[in-house]
Every structure is written in structure tokens, then in C-alpha cells.
Scaffold this motif. Structure first.
Motif, PDB file in Angstrom:
ATOM      1  N   TYR A  21       0.820  -1.207   0.000  1.00 21.86           N
ATOM      2  CA  TYR A  21       0.000   0.000   0.000  1.00 21.86           C
ATOM      3  C   TYR A  21       0.857   1.263   0.000  1.00 21.86           C
ATOM      4  CZ  TYR A  21      -3.726  -3.099   1.628  1.00 21.86           C
ATOM      5  OH  TYR A  21      -4.650  -4.104   1.745  1.00 21.86           O
ATOM      6  N   TRP A  24      -1.566   7.395   2.652  1.00 19.45           N
ATOM      7  CA  TRP A  24      -2.844   8.035   2.329  1.00 19.45           C
ATOM      8  C   TRP A  24      -2.610   9.373   1.650  1.00 19.45           C
ATOM      9  CZ3 TRP A  24      -7.054   5.184   2.559  1.00 19.45           C
ATOM     10  CH2 TRP A  24      -7.094   4.100   3.440  1.00 19.45           C
ATOM     11  N   GLN A  26      -4.824  12.859   0.580  1.00 18.00           N
ATOM     12  CA  GLN A  26      -6.101  13.561   0.693  1.00 18.00           C
ATOM     13  C   GLN A  26      -6.467  14.201  -0.646  1.00 18.00           C
ATOM     14  OE1 GLN A  26      -6.472  16.628   3.724  1.00 18.00           O
ATOM     15  NE2 GLN A  26      -8.647  16.123   3.890  1.00 18.00           N
ATOM     16  N   LYS A 106      -9.433  10.640   2.168  1.00 18.92           N
ATOM     17  CA  LYS A 106      -8.083  10.155   1.896  1.00 18.92           C
ATOM     18  C   LYS A 106      -8.188   8.832   1.153  1.00 18.92           C
ATOM     19  CE  LYS A 106      -5.912  12.334   5.862  1.00 18.92           C
ATOM     20  NZ  LYS A 106      -5.202  12.092   7.135  1.00 18.92           N
ATOM     21  N   ARG A 108      -5.716   5.583  -0.830  1.00 18.55           N
ATOM     22  CA  ARG A 108      -4.401   4.950  -0.973  1.00 18.55           C
ATOM     23  C   ARG A 108      -4.508   3.871  -2.030  1.00 18.55           C
ATOM     24  NH1 ARG A 108      -3.405   1.199   4.425  1.00 18.55           N
ATOM     25  NH2 ARG A 108      -5.157  -0.226   4.079  1.00 18.55           N
ATOM     26  N   GLU A 133      -8.288   2.506  -2.385  1.00 20.67           N
ATOM     27  CA  GLU A 133      -9.135   2.435  -1.202  1.00 20.67           C
ATOM     28  C   GLU A 133      -9.439   3.830  -0.683  1.00 20.67           C
ATOM     29  OE1 GLU A 133      -6.995   0.008   1.591  1.00 20.67           O
ATOM     30  OE2 GLU A 133      -7.556  -1.839   0.552  1.00 20.67           O
ATOM     31  N   GLU A 135     -10.263   5.805   2.822  1.00 20.88           N
ATOM     32  CA  GLU A 135     -10.160   5.629   4.268  1.00 20.88           C
ATOM     33  C   GLU A 135     -11.552   5.576   4.902  1.00 20.88           C
ATOM     34  OE1 GLU A 135      -7.181   7.369   7.612  1.00 20.88           O
ATOM     35  OE2 GLU A 135      -8.405   8.870   6.576  1.00 20.88           O
ATOM     36  N   GLY A 136     -11.804   4.521   5.667  1.00 25.67           N
ATOM     37  CA  GLY A 136     -13.072   4.382   6.364  1.00 25.67           C
ATOM     38  C   GLY A 136     -14.204   3.794   5.538  1.00 25.67           C
TER      39      GLY A 136
END
Length: 152
Positions: A21, A24, A26, A106, A108, A133, A135-136
Motif C-alpha cells: 500500500y 494516504w 487527501q 483520503k 491509498r 481504497e 479511508e473508512g
């Protein structure tokens, strides 16, 4: 962590390798607006935060093709290739955008080298599966199979 290879032999040896990976990144409104200007795609779901707040996503979202274009710099964070004279994007076999990227989110990149085979002209064709992906989020923003050619 960046994987580094030198030359076509080391590149071929990457077949089946999970590249892991990236960090991250933004996605901000300025990036979305700049992409809109570059592509002349000023749809309100991307560039009008006030109108988009009342829209289906609750705010502005990144263009799908912006997310796809971020494969280029993010892939450079996963894999550094030395000892080649030229690398080119050869194409995409499949691209999907399962979930939108809300502005401010964000993302990644995850990469897996599917194959790395010899091609004419002293080259290697590398096929990579990517997942962007959010985030969250359980759903990815983008899944794509990309094809690159590298020549010594």
C-alpha cells in the motif's frame, strides 16, 4: 514502502508480487477543480460544493477519471524501476468505480503484479491489479488492471 528493481530481469521476477500500500493521499477541492479545468468537466457534483451538499453524495466528489489518473503518481510510490530506457502505459484491461471519493477523503493504492512477460523490442509487459481504497470505506473507489511496457 517502495519496491525497487533494476533492469528487465528483476522486473520479470516481480510476477505474482504484492506491492503493498501507499501512504494516504487527501483529495481536496483544489485538485478536483484543477482536474475539471483540465478536462472541461465542470459537472456540479464535482465543482459546486453548495449545490452538491444537497445532492446524492452530500458534497462534492472527485471525478472517477481523476481517481484513475492518480494511479500514476501513487504507483511510483509502490514501485521504482531503474535500468530501463523507457516505460509506457500500454492500456487498461478493466476499470470500475465502485464508490465515489468525497472531497476531503483520503485514498491509498494497493498494487499486485499479475504478470511480467517478455515482449518484442527488448521489453517486458507488466500487468498490475490496482485497488484505490477510501479511508473508512468498505468499498474501493477504483479497481483497475493496468498494462505497462518497459524497454531496456
Amino acid at each position: 514502502m517502495t519496491t525497487a528493481v533494476q533492469g528487465l530481469d528483476e522486473l520479470r521476477a516481480l510476477a505474482g508480487t504484492d506491492l503493498g500500500y501507499t501512504d494516504w493521499l487527501q483529495v481536496d477541492q483544489e485538485r478536483v477543480n484543477t482536474f475539471a479545468d483540465a478536462t472541461d468537466d465542470h459537472q456540479w457534483i464535482h465543482v459546486d460544493p453548495a449545490r452538491a451538499a444537497a445532492g446524492p453524495f452530500g458534497g462534492t466528489i472527485a471525478h472517477g477519471y481523476l481517481t484513475l489518473s492518480l494511479l500514476i503518481p501513487l504507483f511510483g510510490d509502490l514501485l521504482a524501476i531503474g535500468g530501463v530506457r523507457m516505460s509506457v502505459n500500454y492500456g487498461l484491461e478493466k476499470v470500475r468505480f465502485p464508490a465515489p471519493v468525497p472531497v476531503g477523503a483520503k485514498i491509498r493504492l494497493k498494487g499486485q503484479v499479475v504478470s511480467a512477460d517478455e515482449v518484442a523490442g527488448n521489453g517486458v509487459q507488466m500487468v498490475v491489479d490496482f485497488t484505490v481504497e477510501i479511508e473508512g470505506s468498505e468499498k474501493p473507489a477504483c479497481v483497475a488492471r493496468a498494462v505497462y511496457r518497459h524497454y531496456a
